[in-house]
Design a protein around this motif. Structure first.
Motif: not given
Length: 279
Positions: A132, A187-188, A190-191, A194-195
């Protein structure tokens, strides 16, 4: 306060370990002999144009940075390991590419917000331990409307499976560190982004590896040249049985992926993902 200091010291020690690991062996040879085609693929996918301000994060020897510079972009290549940057400088000079080389941590990039039109990483940022934090930095230094482009080994592909094979023989990762091949999961990623991004495009592709005569030749090459593999073997060097078991496991992995007849032929899967930073 002492907890904060202890955490900072632990992070510095971890980064020093990572720098040393990637300086082991001969990663520049791996990048040149195995995956030289991947950098140009990433650059093309991100539509790098003359005059674009481009950052290649965890650039290594410039697999993506040098093609971006040759395309006319204004490029900065950064990496945690100065030995790789030194090799990259020499390779860029031979190729006639002009770009800037900076030692930098992908989790704490020394660049202003919104500095770059394109922020790229070719099988690089995936190896930073805190996903992150790295993703936040990729987004931060990209300008609104700019492109983030990532090429990462998938968990299911050969390199992801190689790391899974080595895991039982390796020291446990420090708390909070995440497995590199997770960056090969759409998916990882994209998470992580985020937006803050739009227009996410992700596709799985493969690079063909056909330079090894046998699965054992692949294993011996990576034992001598690829930093993460060398580090695992160093950790078990005093246990001949474990060394022999890992020898067998890596050769068996290559055998399972072998599509060749007279030589070993493998297709290594990666995820190519691009996104646009939200305006």
């Amino acid at each position: 306060m002492s907890d904060v200091i202890d955490a900072a010291e632990a992070d510095r020690a971890l980064k020093a370990k990572h720098r040393a690991m990637w300086a082991l062996g001969d990663y520049p040879a791996v990048a040149t002999e195995m995956i030289a085609t991947l950098g140009p693929i990433l650059v093309d996918s991100c539509d790098v144009l003359p005059g674009d301000r481009v950052l290649d994060v965890a650039a290594g020897t410039g697999n993506a940075a040098i093609p971006a510079a040759l395309a006319g972009a204004d490029v900065v290549a950064c990496d945690l390991t100065p030995e790789l940057l030194d090799t990259g400088r020499r390779q860029a000079e031979r190729a006639g590419a002009k770009l800037e080389w900076r030692q930098a941590d992908a989790e704490a990039l020394p660049f202003p917000d919104g500095e770059f039109d394109r922020v790229l990483s070719c099988v690089g940022v995936m190896f930073a331990p805190h996903h992150q934090a790295s993703a936040d930095e990729l987004v931060r230094v990209c300008r609104p409307g700019g492109t983030i482009g990532l090429l990462s080994w998938t968990p299911e592909g050969f390199i992801g499976q190689m790391f899974a094979t080595m895991k039982p023989y390796a020291a446990p990762p420090p708390p909070g560190a995440q497995p590199p091949p997770l960056w090969g999961s759409p998916d990882h990623v994209r998470s992580l982004l985020g937006d803050r991004v739009t227009d996410v495009a992700a596709r799985r592709q493969t690079v063909r590896i056909d330079r090894f005569p046998t699965p054992e030749a692949f294993r011996d090459y990576f034992k001598s040249k690829y930093g993460p593999t060398i580090a695992v073997y160093k950790g078990i060097a005093e246990d001949p049985e474990m060394v022999a078991a890992l020898d067998r496991d890596l050769a068996d992995l290559a055998q399972r992926h072998d599509q060749g007849t007279k030589t070993t032929v493998m297709d290594w899967e990666y995820l190519l993902l691009t996104a646009r930073k939200r305006i």
